[in-house]
Design an enzyme around this catalytic site. Structure first.
Site, PDB file in Angstrom:
ATOM      1  N   ASP A 217       0.849  -1.188   0.000  1.00 57.91           N
ATOM      2  CA  ASP A 217       0.000   0.000   0.000  1.00 57.91           C
ATOM      3  C   ASP A 217       0.887   1.240   0.000  1.00 57.91           C
ATOM      4  O   ASP A 217       1.886   1.305   0.709  1.00 57.91           O
ATOM      5  CB  ASP A 217      -0.923  -0.013   1.228  1.00 57.91           C
ATOM      6  CG  ASP A 217      -2.056   0.986   1.102  1.00 57.91           C
ATOM      7  OD1 ASP A 217      -3.211   0.546   0.985  1.00 57.91           O
ATOM      8  OD2 ASP A 217      -1.784   2.214   1.107  1.00 57.91           O
ATOM      9  N   ILE A 218       0.496   2.225  -0.790  1.00 53.43           N
ATOM     10  CA  ILE A 218       1.315   3.433  -0.929  1.00 53.43           C
ATOM     11  C   ILE A 218       1.271   4.293   0.341  1.00 53.43           C
ATOM     12  O   ILE A 218       2.168   5.109   0.581  1.00 53.43           O
ATOM     13  CB  ILE A 218       0.848   4.246  -2.169  1.00 53.43           C
ATOM     14  CG1 ILE A 218       1.946   5.144  -2.689  1.00 53.43           C
ATOM     15  CG2 ILE A 218      -0.435   5.004  -1.887  1.00 53.43           C
ATOM     16  CD1 ILE A 218       1.671   5.705  -4.074  1.00 53.43           C
TER      17      ILE A 218
ATOM     18  N   ASN B 250     -12.945  -3.162   1.948  1.00 52.79           N
ATOM     19  CA  ASN B 250     -13.997  -2.158   1.964  1.00 52.79           C
ATOM     20  C   ASN B 250     -14.814  -2.233   0.685  1.00 52.79           C
ATOM     21  O   ASN B 250     -14.268  -2.469  -0.399  1.00 52.79           O
ATOM     22  CB  ASN B 250     -13.375  -0.763   2.090  1.00 52.79           C
ATOM     23  CG  ASN B 250     -12.607  -0.602   3.387  1.00 52.79           C
ATOM     24  OD1 ASN B 250     -13.069  -1.027   4.439  1.00 52.79           O
ATOM     25  ND2 ASN B 250     -11.419  -0.014   3.306  1.00 52.79           N
TER      26      ASN B 250
ATOM     27  N   HIS C 292      -9.975  -5.259  -3.498  1.00 51.15           N
ATOM     28  CA  HIS C 292      -8.677  -5.438  -2.846  1.00 51.15           C
ATOM     29  C   HIS C 292      -8.900  -5.839  -1.406  1.00 51.15           C
ATOM     30  O   HIS C 292      -9.804  -5.345  -0.743  1.00 51.15           O
ATOM     31  CB  HIS C 292      -7.819  -4.166  -2.918  1.00 51.15           C
ATOM     32  CG  HIS C 292      -8.514  -2.906  -2.507  1.00 51.15           C
ATOM     33  ND1 HIS C 292      -9.460  -2.283  -3.296  1.00 51.15           N
ATOM     34  CD2 HIS C 292      -8.412  -2.148  -1.385  1.00 51.15           C
ATOM     35  CE1 HIS C 292      -9.900  -1.207  -2.693  1.00 51.15           C
ATOM     36  NE2 HIS C 292      -9.286  -1.099  -1.520  1.00 51.15           N
TER      37      HIS C 292
HETATM   38  P1  AMP Z   1      -9.859   1.482   0.098  1.00 48.45           P
HETATM   39  O1  AMP Z   1     -10.242   2.668   0.915  1.00 48.45           O
HETATM   40  O2  AMP Z   1     -10.140   0.178   0.798  1.00 48.45           O
HETATM   41  O3  AMP Z   1     -10.400   1.542  -1.292  1.00 48.45           O
HETATM   42  O4  AMP Z   1      -8.270   1.510   0.021  1.00 48.45           O
HETATM   43  C1  AMP Z   1      -7.558   1.947  -1.083  1.00 48.45           C
HETATM   44  C2  AMP Z   1      -6.095   1.821  -0.727  1.00 48.45           C
HETATM   45  O5  AMP Z   1      -5.331   1.953  -1.900  1.00 48.45           O
HETATM   46  C3  AMP Z   1      -5.588   2.878   0.259  1.00 48.45           C
HETATM   47  O6  AMP Z   1      -5.056   2.225   1.409  1.00 48.45           O
HETATM   48  C4  AMP Z   1      -4.496   3.614  -0.535  1.00 48.45           C
HETATM   49  O7  AMP Z   1      -3.393   3.989   0.257  1.00 48.45           O
HETATM   50  C5  AMP Z   1      -4.120   2.575  -1.567  1.00 48.45           C
HETATM   51  N1  AMP Z   1      -3.543   3.088  -2.805  1.00 48.45           N
HETATM   52  C6  AMP Z   1      -4.035   4.090  -3.583  1.00 48.45           C
HETATM   53  N2  AMP Z   1      -3.257   4.262  -4.658  1.00 48.45           N
HETATM   54  C7  AMP Z   1      -2.254   3.352  -4.557  1.00 48.45           C
HETATM   55  C8  AMP Z   1      -1.114   3.045  -5.355  1.00 48.45           C
HETATM   56  N3  AMP Z   1      -0.846   3.700  -6.494  1.00 48.45           N
HETATM   57  N4  AMP Z   1      -0.295   2.045  -4.949  1.00 48.45           N
HETATM   58  C9  AMP Z   1      -0.551   1.384  -3.805  1.00 48.45           C
HETATM   59  N5  AMP Z   1      -1.602   1.625  -3.016  1.00 48.45           N
HETATM   60  C10 AMP Z   1      -2.442   2.610  -3.374  1.00 48.45           C
END
Ligand code: AMP
Length: 128
Positions: free
Chosen positions: A35-36, A97, A110
């Protein structure tokens, strides 16, 4: 069931190699990457490569091969991180989520694997 998949979501772009990611594990049907914005020492996202918006979309429409691959991939990443309690690890939390109340930001299924510190209560009672 009426799900419409947005091909422009960020994980779709990762799968098309249009933006980089920090891959930790990959199979024919699944990809796991860091996760970023990590919320804990270990924070890995596991996604299916197919176009599934969220968990129930996947569970109800994916092939058996995709589902087995995905669940096994999650287990494999847990093993790689050394977090399964059965292997002497300290444990972890899986989160997925969906939709508005789930506060899903990225509309591609995810599972978050979060670990490496005490994670507190399962839900924040103050959240609305
Ligand atoms: P959600 O709120 O469950 O949809 O979580 C989305 C997740 O994606 C968050 O924890 C973000 O930090 C993560 N995220 C968004 N863009 C990226 C990316 N380019 N690479 C890795 N993780 C990401």
């Amino acid at each position: 069931m009426a799900y419409s998949y947005d091909d422009q979501n960020i994980f779709a772009k990762i799968l098309r190699d249009e933006i980089p990611n920090d891959t930790v594990y990959e199979t024919d049907h699944s990809l796991a990457f860091k996760d970023i914005t990590p919320q804990a020492p270990h924070h890995v996202l596991v996604i299916p490569k197919g176009k599934y918006v969220c968990f129930d979309h996947f569970a109800n429409t994916a092939s058996d091969a995709e589902i087995v691959d995905y669940i096994r991939a999650i287990g494999e990443v847990c093993k790689m991180l050394g977090i399964p309690p059965g292997d002497g690890g300290n444990g972890y939390r899986l989160l997925s989520n969906a939709g508005q109340d789930g506060v899903q930001e990225v509309p591609h299924l995810h599972v978050h694997i979060v670990a490496g510190r005490g994670l507190g209560r399962m839900l924040n009672p103050a959240a609305s």
